[in-house]
Structures are given as structure tokens and as C-alpha cells.
Design a protein around this motif. Structure first.
Motif, PDB file in Angstrom:
ATOM      1  N   LYS A  64       2.353  -4.304  11.261  1.00 24.38           N
ATOM      2  CA  LYS A  64       1.264  -5.249  10.992  1.00 24.38           C
ATOM      3  C   LYS A  64       0.133  -4.582  10.210  1.00 24.38           C
ATOM      4  O   LYS A  64      -0.439  -5.173   9.295  1.00 24.38           O
ATOM      5  CB  LYS A  64       0.726  -5.829  12.300  1.00 24.38           C
ATOM      6  N   VAL A  65      -0.194  -3.345  10.578  1.00 21.66           N
ATOM      7  CA  VAL A  65      -1.244  -2.611   9.872  1.00 21.66           C
ATOM      8  C   VAL A  65      -0.822  -2.363   8.426  1.00 21.66           C
ATOM      9  O   VAL A  65      -1.616  -2.545   7.493  1.00 21.66           O
ATOM     10  CB  VAL A  65      -1.571  -1.284  10.585  1.00 21.66           C
ATOM     11  N   GLN A  66       0.430  -1.965   8.217  1.00 25.70           N
ATOM     12  CA  GLN A  66       0.912  -1.713   6.865  1.00 25.70           C
ATOM     13  C   GLN A  66       0.885  -2.989   6.025  1.00 25.70           C
ATOM     14  O   GLN A  66       0.529  -2.956   4.846  1.00 25.70           O
ATOM     15  CB  GLN A  66       2.321  -1.134   6.901  1.00 25.70           C
ATOM     16  N   ILE A  67       1.242  -4.115   6.626  1.00 26.86           N
ATOM     17  CA  ILE A  67       1.199  -5.394   5.908  1.00 26.86           C
ATOM     18  C   ILE A  67      -0.237  -5.757   5.556  1.00 26.86           C
ATOM     19  O   ILE A  67      -0.519  -6.213   4.446  1.00 26.86           O
ATOM     20  CB  ILE A  67       1.876  -6.504   6.742  1.00 26.86           C
ATOM     21  N   ALA A  68      -1.162  -5.555   6.493  1.00 22.43           N
ATOM     22  CA  ALA A  68      -2.571  -5.853   6.226  1.00 22.43           C
ATOM     23  C   ALA A  68      -3.104  -4.989   5.090  1.00 22.43           C
ATOM     24  O   ALA A  68      -3.835  -5.479   4.219  1.00 22.43           O
ATOM     25  CB  ALA A  68      -3.402  -5.644   7.493  1.00 22.43           C
ATOM     26  N   VAL A  69      -2.738  -3.715   5.078  1.00 23.99           N
ATOM     27  CA  VAL A  69      -3.175  -2.813   3.998  1.00 23.99           C
ATOM     28  C   VAL A  69      -2.591  -3.276   2.662  1.00 23.99           C
ATOM     29  O   VAL A  69      -3.296  -3.335   1.650  1.00 23.99           O
ATOM     30  CB  VAL A  69      -2.785  -1.352   4.306  1.00 23.99           C
ATOM     31  N   ALA A  70      -1.308  -3.632   2.657  1.00 21.93           N
ATOM     32  CA  ALA A  70      -0.672  -4.103   1.422  1.00 21.93           C
ATOM     33  C   ALA A  70      -1.330  -5.390   0.935  1.00 21.93           C
ATOM     34  O   ALA A  70      -1.556  -5.557  -0.277  1.00 21.93           O
ATOM     35  CB  ALA A  70       0.823  -4.318   1.648  1.00 21.93           C
ATOM     36  N   ASN A  71      -1.662  -6.298   1.848  1.00 20.25           N
ATOM     37  CA  ASN A  71      -2.336  -7.544   1.463  1.00 20.25           C
ATOM     38  C   ASN A  71      -3.720  -7.268   0.882  1.00 20.25           C
ATOM     39  O   ASN A  71      -4.125  -7.895  -0.102  1.00 20.25           O
ATOM     40  CB  ASN A  71      -2.437  -8.494   2.653  1.00 20.25           C
ATOM     41  N   ALA A  72      -4.451  -6.350   1.486  1.00 23.06           N
ATOM     42  CA  ALA A  72      -5.780  -5.996   0.976  1.00 23.06           C
ATOM     43  C   ALA A  72      -5.675  -5.379  -0.411  1.00 23.06           C
ATOM     44  O   ALA A  72      -6.483  -5.681  -1.305  1.00 23.06           O
ATOM     45  CB  ALA A  72      -6.486  -5.047   1.939  1.00 23.06           C
ATOM     46  N   GLN A  73      -4.680  -4.526  -0.619  1.00 20.25           N
ATOM     47  CA  GLN A  73      -4.492  -3.906  -1.927  1.00 20.25           C
ATOM     48  C   GLN A  73      -4.146  -4.957  -2.973  1.00 20.25           C
ATOM     49  O   GLN A  73      -4.649  -4.916  -4.105  1.00 20.25           O
ATOM     50  CB  GLN A  73      -3.395  -2.838  -1.862  1.00 20.25           C
ATOM     51  N   GLU A  74      -3.295  -5.912  -2.600  1.00 21.67           N
ATOM     52  CA  GLU A  74      -2.924  -6.975  -3.533  1.00 21.67           C
ATOM     53  C   GLU A  74      -4.133  -7.849  -3.866  1.00 21.67           C
ATOM     54  O   GLU A  74      -4.342  -8.217  -5.028  1.00 21.67           O
ATOM     55  CB  GLU A  74      -1.800  -7.832  -2.958  1.00 21.67           C
ATOM     56  N   LEU A  75      -4.934  -8.176  -2.858  1.00 18.93           N
ATOM     57  CA  LEU A  75      -6.148  -8.963  -3.087  1.00 18.93           C
ATOM     58  C   LEU A  75      -7.073  -8.252  -4.060  1.00 18.93           C
ATOM     59  O   LEU A  75      -7.560  -8.846  -5.021  1.00 18.93           O
ATOM     60  CB  LEU A  75      -6.867  -9.218  -1.766  1.00 18.93           C
ATOM     61  N   LEU A  76      -7.303  -6.981  -3.828  1.00 18.49           N
ATOM     62  CA  LEU A  76      -8.181  -6.207  -4.696  1.00 18.49           C
ATOM     63  C   LEU A  76      -7.636  -6.138  -6.120  1.00 18.49           C
ATOM     64  O   LEU A  76      -8.383  -6.299  -7.095  1.00 18.49           O
ATOM     65  CB  LEU A  76      -8.371  -4.795  -4.128  1.00 18.49           C
ATOM     66  N   GLN A  77      -6.331  -5.947  -6.252  1.00 21.38           N
ATOM     67  CA  GLN A  77      -5.721  -5.861  -7.587  1.00 21.38           C
ATOM     68  C   GLN A  77      -5.846  -7.188  -8.334  1.00 21.38           C
ATOM     69  O   GLN A  77      -6.210  -7.220  -9.506  1.00 21.38           O
ATOM     70  CB  GLN A  77      -4.251  -5.451  -7.474  1.00 21.38           C
ATOM     71  N   ARG A  78      -5.549  -8.298  -7.648  1.00 23.36           N
ATOM     72  CA  ARG A  78      -5.648  -9.617  -8.297  1.00 23.36           C
ATOM     73  C   ARG A  78      -7.089  -9.922  -8.700  1.00 23.36           C
ATOM     74  O   ARG A  78      -7.348 -10.435  -9.786  1.00 23.36           O
ATOM     75  CB  ARG A  78      -5.139 -10.703  -7.367  1.00 23.36           C
ATOM     76  N   MET A  79      -8.022  -9.626  -7.799  1.00 24.82           N
ATOM     77  CA  MET A  79      -9.431  -9.874  -8.089  1.00 24.82           C
ATOM     78  C   MET A  79      -9.881  -9.047  -9.290  1.00 24.82           C
ATOM     79  O   MET A  79     -10.551  -9.561 -10.190  1.00 24.82           O
ATOM     80  CB  MET A  79     -10.276  -9.542  -6.858  1.00 24.82           C
ATOM     81  N   THR A  80      -9.496  -7.788  -9.313  1.00 24.48           N
ATOM     82  CA  THR A  80      -9.861  -6.910 -10.428  1.00 24.48           C
ATOM     83  C   THR A  80      -9.292  -7.440 -11.739  1.00 24.48           C
ATOM     84  O   THR A  80     -10.008  -7.526 -12.741  1.00 24.48           O
ATOM     85  CB  THR A  80      -9.352  -5.475 -10.158  1.00 24.48           C
TER      86      THR A  80
END
Length: 95
Positions: A27-43
Motif C-alpha cells: 500500500k505504501v509503495q502504491i501511494a508513493v507511485a501515485n504521488a510520483q505520477e501526480l507530480l509528473q502529470r502536474m509538472t
């Protein structure tokens, strides 16, 4: 490097894996991956919207545009996330 899963997945040293701990780590790894994807898309989206000619630095208007774009993106994401979580809770309650 021991090659075993015990040190990585919460084994007690006896070779047994703790399924609950593994699930939490996943779950932690999925949350980290989701946060990274959010940041990448926003950027990506805000860069395309706000930066006309990439250079060595951002001018004042580009800085303001990036800040506002990121704020709006996060607000929209939070709104969608809250609505999604609320819907999931309602559907679970109806099961």
C-alpha cells in the motif's frame, strides 16, 4: 545481500512472511507511485501551459502561472479524490 525476503517483507527471521506487513508495504509503495505520477502529470501539464520558450530561468509571469496552475491542479485532484473516496464508502456501505 542475503537474497531472502525476510528482511524486506517483515519476516521474523524464521523464514515466515507476515502477510499483513507485506500488504501495508505494498500500500505504501502504491501511494508513493501515485504521488510520483501526480507530480509528473502536474509538472508536464503546467510546463506546457506556462512556459513559452524554455530558457535558463523563469520570468515573473511564468513563475506566477506555474504556481497558480499547480494550485489549481492540486485543488482539482483533491476534489476528485474526495468525491471518489466518498463514493467508495457509500458503495461499501450498500454491500
Amino acid at each position: 545481500m542475503d537474497g531472502g525476503f525476510g528482511s524486506d517483507f517483515g519476516g521474523s527471521g524464521s523464514g515466515k512472511l507476515d502477510p499483513g506487513l507485506i500488504m501495508e508495504q505494498v500500500k505504501v509503495q502504491i501511494a508513493v507511485a501515485n504521488a510520483q505520477e501526480l507530480l509528473q502529470r502536474m509538472t508536464d501539464k503546467c510546463f506546457r501551459k506556462c512556459i513559452g520558450k524554455p530558457g535558463g530561468s523563469l520570468d515573473n509571469s511564468e513563475q506566477k502561472c506555474i504556481a497558480m496552475c499547480m494550485d489549481r491542479y492540486m485543488d482539482a485532484w483533491n476534489t476528485v479524490s474526495r468525491a471518489y473516496n466518498s463514493r467508495l464508502q457509500r458503495e461499501r456501505a450498500n454491500m
